[in-house]
Design a protein around this motif. Structure first.
Motif, PDB file in Angstrom:
ATOM      1  N   GLY A  98       0.775  -1.235   0.000  1.00  0.00           N
ATOM      2  CA  GLY A  98       0.000   0.000   0.000  1.00  0.00           C
ATOM      3  C   GLY A  98       0.805   1.282   0.000  1.00  0.00           C
ATOM      4  O   GLY A  98       0.231   2.372  -0.046  1.00  0.00           O
ATOM      5  N   ILE A  99       2.122   1.195   0.015  1.00  0.00           N
ATOM      6  CA  ILE A  99       2.925   2.421   0.107  1.00  0.00           C
ATOM      7  C   ILE A  99       2.775   3.293  -1.143  1.00  0.00           C
ATOM      8  O   ILE A  99       2.694   4.515  -1.038  1.00  0.00           O
ATOM      9  N   GLN A 101       0.138   3.485  -3.043  1.00  0.00           N
ATOM     10  CA  GLN A 101      -1.190   4.088  -2.954  1.00  0.00           C
ATOM     11  C   GLN A 101      -1.166   5.275  -2.001  1.00  0.00           C
ATOM     12  O   GLN A 101      -1.745   6.320  -2.290  1.00  0.00           O
ATOM     13  N   GLU A 102      -0.506   5.138  -0.855  1.00  0.00           N
ATOM     14  CA  GLU A 102      -0.427   6.235   0.112  1.00  0.00           C
ATOM     15  C   GLU A 102       0.274   7.451  -0.498  1.00  0.00           C
ATOM     16  O   GLU A 102      -0.192   8.585  -0.361  1.00  0.00           O
ATOM     17  N   ILE A 103       1.371   7.221  -1.170  1.00  0.00           N
ATOM     18  CA  ILE A 103       2.152   8.309  -1.763  1.00  0.00           C
ATOM     19  C   ILE A 103       1.365   8.983  -2.884  1.00  0.00           C
ATOM     20  O   ILE A 103       1.236  10.207  -2.925  1.00  0.00           O
ATOM     21  N   SER A 105      -1.857   8.985  -3.474  1.00  0.00           N
ATOM     22  CA  SER A 105      -3.047   9.666  -2.945  1.00  0.00           C
ATOM     23  C   SER A 105      -2.693  10.998  -2.310  1.00  0.00           C
ATOM     24  O   SER A 105      -3.414  11.989  -2.476  1.00  0.00           O
ATOM     25  N   THR A 106      -1.592  11.029  -1.580  1.00  0.00           N
ATOM     26  CA  THR A 106      -1.156  12.271  -0.936  1.00  0.00           C
ATOM     27  C   THR A 106      -0.791  13.316  -1.981  1.00  0.00           C
ATOM     28  O   THR A 106      -1.190  14.484  -1.871  1.00  0.00           O
ATOM     29  N   HIS A 109      -4.078  14.462  -3.557  1.00  0.00           N
ATOM     30  CA  HIS A 109      -4.875  15.250  -2.608  1.00  0.00           C
ATOM     31  C   HIS A 109      -4.369  16.690  -2.501  1.00  0.00           C
ATOM     32  O   HIS A 109      -5.144  17.609  -2.259  1.00  0.00           O
ATOM     33  N   LEU A 152       3.577  14.179   2.854  1.00  0.00           N
ATOM     34  CA  LEU A 152       4.330  12.970   2.503  1.00  0.00           C
ATOM     35  C   LEU A 152       5.211  12.533   3.673  1.00  0.00           C
ATOM     36  O   LEU A 152       5.259  11.355   4.018  1.00  0.00           O
ATOM     37  N   LEU A 155       3.375  10.663   6.408  1.00  0.00           N
ATOM     38  CA  LEU A 155       2.724   9.383   6.124  1.00  0.00           C
ATOM     39  C   LEU A 155       3.184   8.295   7.092  1.00  0.00           C
ATOM     40  O   LEU A 155       2.406   7.435   7.492  1.00  0.00           O
ATOM     41  N   ALA A 156       4.454   8.323   7.442  1.00  0.00           N
ATOM     42  CA  ALA A 156       5.007   7.315   8.355  1.00  0.00           C
ATOM     43  C   ALA A 156       6.301   7.855   8.954  1.00  0.00           C
ATOM     44  O   ALA A 156       6.990   8.657   8.330  1.00  0.00           O
TER      45      ALA A 156
END
Length: 165
Positions: A98-99, A101-103, A105-106, A109, A152, A155-156
């Motif tokens: 999913g990394i 997708q997270e990147i 999407s950010t 957005h 970004l 995110l983590a």
């Protein structure tokens, strides 16, 4: 000039680029941009080509007929519009599902457009666990860049973002 984007996949073997470039040369086409990669025993690529209009149909037909190639050919309009602000980010994090997708999407957005993503997985020095590394090129409104980068980085805890402007 007509512009073609070809994407292909074929079993890896010596001479693939030569086969393509010889065919383009025969039709007086110009190889403009490309991204070619060996992955899991196959060779895959995307190539942008400019070709004289009178040679476009014949070149497309011969590309489609190449033996052992899965080929897609798109006729496109050349787009030389400069993006707002180009930004190149180098991202490193512990690999996980999913990394991407997270990147993506950010970036989306915050009004960015992901233009290029090149990623790989490699072992971390000393520990050997898997790292996700990516180099992304985005275009964005200059007023949104700082908030996008902050998002970004948040995110983590393990995500590092290096920026080139």
């Amino acid at each position: 000039m007509n512009h073609l984007i070809i994407s292909f996949i074929t079993a890896d073997r010596p001479g693939i680029v030569k086969v393509l470039s010889d065919l383009l040369s025969t039709h007086k086409a110009n190889w403009q941009k490309s991204s070619l990669h060996h992955m899991s025993g196959v060779f895959a690529g995307v190539v942008e080509i400019a070709v004289p209009p009178e040679n476009s149909a014949a070149l497309s037909k011969e590309l489609a007929a190449l033996a052992d190639f899965k080929m897609q050919i798109e006729h496109v309009q050349s787009n030389d519009i400069a993006p707002e602000t180009l930004l190149v980010l180098e991202l490193t994090a512990n690999d996980r599902a999913g990394i991407v997708q997270e990147i993506s999407s950010t970036i989306h957005h915050h009004g960015g457009n992901l233009l290029k993503l090149v990623s790989k997985q490699e072992s971390a020095p000393h520990s050997g666990h898997k790292l996700f590394k990516a180099k992304v090129t985005i275009s964005a409104d200059k007023h949104n860049i700082d908030t996008m980068i902050d998002a970004l980085e948040n995110l983590a805890d393990d995500l590092m973002v290096d920026i080139s402007r």
